[in-house]
Design an enzyme around this catalytic site. Structure first.
Site, mmCIF file in Angstrom:
data_model
loop_
_atom_site.group_PDB
_atom_site.id
_atom_site.type_symbol
_atom_site.label_atom_id
_atom_site.label_comp_id
_atom_site.label_asym_id
_atom_site.label_seq_id
_atom_site.Cartn_x
_atom_site.Cartn_y
_atom_site.Cartn_z
ATOM 1 N N ASP A 1 27.518 36.163 59.518
ATOM 2 C CA ASP A 1 27.753 37.277 58.606
ATOM 3 C C ASP A 1 28.117 38.510 59.444
ATOM 4 O O ASP A 1 28.013 38.506 60.661
ATOM 5 C CB ASP A 1 26.559 37.526 57.692
ATOM 6 C CG ASP A 1 25.331 37.908 58.470
ATOM 7 O OD1 ASP A 1 25.453 38.164 59.676
ATOM 8 O OD2 ASP A 1 24.254 37.954 57.867
ATOM 9 N N SER A 2 28.568 39.564 58.768
ATOM 10 C CA SER A 2 29.201 40.682 59.479
ATOM 11 C C SER A 2 28.201 41.615 60.129
ATOM 12 O O SER A 2 28.564 42.450 60.940
ATOM 13 C CB SER A 2 30.036 41.487 58.499
ATOM 14 O OG SER A 2 29.180 42.145 57.580
ATOM 15 N N GLY B 1 26.680 43.760 58.277
ATOM 16 C CA GLY B 1 26.622 44.885 57.339
ATOM 17 C C GLY B 1 25.310 44.933 56.586
ATOM 18 O O GLY B 1 24.680 45.983 56.469
ATOM 19 N N ASP C 1 24.407 30.332 51.427
ATOM 20 C CA ASP C 1 23.401 30.382 52.487
ATOM 21 C C ASP C 1 22.225 31.154 51.949
ATOM 22 O O ASP C 1 22.387 32.000 51.054
ATOM 23 C CB ASP C 1 23.942 31.095 53.731
ATOM 24 C CG ASP C 1 23.973 32.594 53.530
ATOM 25 O OD1 ASP C 1 23.000 33.264 53.917
ATOM 26 O OD2 ASP C 1 24.952 33.109 52.952
ATOM 27 N N CYS D 1 11.893 11.634 47.847
ATOM 28 C CA CYS D 1 12.642 12.275 48.931
ATOM 29 C C CYS D 1 12.765 11.318 50.115
ATOM 30 O O CYS D 1 11.812 10.634 50.482
ATOM 31 C CB CYS D 1 11.938 13.561 49.352
ATOM 32 S SG CYS D 1 12.808 14.452 50.656
ATOM 33 N N CYS E 1 13.659 12.349 53.226
ATOM 34 C CA CYS E 1 13.675 13.099 54.481
ATOM 35 C C CYS E 1 12.653 12.531 55.466
ATOM 36 O O CYS E 1 11.764 11.761 55.103
ATOM 37 C CB CYS E 1 13.415 14.589 54.222
ATOM 38 S SG CYS E 1 11.677 15.063 54.104
ATOM 39 N N CYS F 1 8.927 13.315 54.391
ATOM 40 C CA CYS F 1 8.397 12.514 53.278
ATOM 41 C C CYS F 1 8.342 11.028 53.626
ATOM 42 O O CYS F 1 7.539 10.290 53.067
ATOM 43 C CB CYS F 1 9.224 12.738 52.024
ATOM 44 S SG CYS F 1 9.045 14.423 51.394
ATOM 45 N N HIS G 1 11.760 19.205 55.219
ATOM 46 C CA HIS G 1 11.770 18.787 53.809
ATOM 47 C C HIS G 1 12.529 19.784 52.933
ATOM 48 O O HIS G 1 13.382 19.386 52.134
ATOM 49 C CB HIS G 1 10.352 18.604 53.269
ATOM 50 C CG HIS G 1 10.353 18.459 51.784
ATOM 51 N ND1 HIS G 1 10.733 17.294 51.143
ATOM 52 C CD2 HIS G 1 10.125 19.373 50.791
ATOM 53 C CE1 HIS G 1 10.713 17.486 49.832
ATOM 54 N NE2 HIS G 1 10.354 18.737 49.598
HETATM 55 ZN ZN LIG Z 1 11.125 15.339 51.903
#
Ligand SMILES: [Zn+2]
Length: 408
Positions: A93-94, A96, A301, A339, A341, A344, A370
């Site tokens: 990002d700038s 700013g 973001d 999930c 991930c 998990c 997660h």
């Molecule tokens: Zn997870």
């Protein structure tokens, strides 16, 4: 082409679409959530883990990297991607937002919403204001050591070129929902003039540094909650040309009334060129992501998934909960049964509960993995749903179960 964007499919009757952004460090399938790595690191997790989560890019912060370690260090290291060992696309990002917001409780004012306050001086009421805006740029005090610095559109471009991200943002003035309408108008014109200066300096630096990978520049749209200002910003920057170049894409930024998010994004995307990517800055709550995607934002973001993870707040399909609460002390199920991930797949709520209560470093790491997986995957599923033609059904189904008012 070093940078390009192609559209794959659209949501019938809406601005939302799927597509692909190509950069010198690879492609980003959109819509996509971009994790924030403020100081060239996604806090508490290895780049390998960020990759494993399915993240396609990371966004770092020009203000923070300018102050520490300094843009020259990143330039000499071969740019942000090399420096942080992340071989996929990067954004900066700038600066700013940060030069105007850090250290003054400004963010709180932005988040308060409503119109109970209506003053351009509101942030000066309680504390000394750490940033002063004039037509040429912003003078600000470092939040690290109190030293004085100045950002102008040209300096922001120079800093971001040295940092070397694939996608950069033009320097803009941040306003709050509480600035007067008159101030918003003046600020929008200032941001428009700064955008022209960013294009000129960007062209000069791109030519001067032609041996480096191409860096794309996104113009940033402000205008707060005003339809005419948002549309004007989109029309002005959408058609803007200077030094023979135009913006490669657009950032939709500034103060946004959350209850109006989809509508405000729609005002801008209706005016912007269809064939360029649009990034919605600082948005990451599930309901807001759906509203953004539906109305034509391509990338997002937000620090929320990582920041909340470090305070033991974790995401689940029914909403967010705090895994350090006593109720989870003997809960041997994963954060989310469905999930996939790393966290998990291998750890229970009871273990995370223990880590957070014992203040072990692994707690924030596992919770961050997660949360990022949850949000990155959610936007990936939106992409699949658009491609399959059932985005609105997916949205209704997900938000029907997800409680935005979490227990955290
Ligand atoms: Zn997870």
């Amino acid at each position: 082409m070093a940078f390009s964007f192609s559209i794959e499919k659209t949501i019938p009757g809406r601005q939302g679409r799927t597509g692909e952004i190509s950069t010198p460090h690879g492609a980003i399938k959109t819509p996509a959530f971009i994790p924030v790595g403020t100081k060239a690191t996604v806090k508490s997790v290895l780049p390998d883990s960020v990759d494993g989560i399915g993240a396609q890019a990371v966004l770092a912060n020009a203000y923070h990297l300018y102050l520490q370690p300094g843009p020259d260090v990143l330039d000499e290291a071969g740019g942000l991607s090399n420096f942080m060992n992340w071989d996929k696309p990067t954004f900066t990002d700038s600066g700013g937002f940060q030069v105007m917001s850090l250290g003054v409780g400004f963010k709180k004012v932005i988040d308060m919403g409503g119109d109970s306050l209506n003053s351009d001086d509101v942030i000066a009421e309680k504390r000394e204001r750490l940033a002063h805006v004039d037509d040429d740029g912003v003078t600000f005090k470092s939040h690290l050591d109190g030293s004085m610095h100045r950002f102008t559109p040209e300096i922001s471009m120079q800093v971001q070129h040295k940092i070397g991200a694939d996608i950069m943002f033009a320097f803009d003035e941040l306003t709050t929902l509480h600035n007067t309408r008159k101030y918003q108008e003046r600020s929008l014109e200032r941001t428009r003039l700064w955008a022209l200066r960013c294009l000129d300096e960007h062209k000069r630096l791109t030519d001067e540094r032609s041996a480096k990978p191409y860096q794309a520049l996104f113009g940033v749209l402000q205008g707060a909650q005003y339809e005419d200002l948002r549309r004007k910003a989109a029309r002005d920057l959408g058609a803007m040309q200077s030094s023979g170049i135009e913006f490669d894409g657009f950032g939709m930024g500034g103060a946004l009334d959350k209850s109006m998010l989809g509508t405000i994004v729609g005002w801008m995307t209706e005016e912007l060129p269809v064939n360029k990517p649009r990034h919605l800055l600082g948005i990451g709550e599930p309901a807001d992501l759906f509203a953004g995607v539906e109305n034509g934002a391509d990338t997002f973001d937000c620090v929320a998934p990582t920041r909340e993870a470090r305070t033991s707040a974790v995401y689940a399909p029914t909403g967010r909960f705090n895994v350090s609460n006593g109720t989870y002390k003997r809960d041997y199920s994963p954060i989310d049964d469905d999930c996939t991930c790393y966290t998990c797949s291998n750890y229970s709520r009871a273990y995370l509960n223990h880590l957070f209560r014992a203040k072990e470093i692994l707690g924030p790491t596992l919770a961050t993995i997660h949360n990022l997986h949850f949000i990155v995957t959610l936007v990936d599923r939106m992409r699949s749903a658009i491609n399959n033609g059932d985005f609105l059904e997916f949205k209704a189904d997900f938000l029907g179960r997800y409680q935005s008012k979490s227990e955290v």
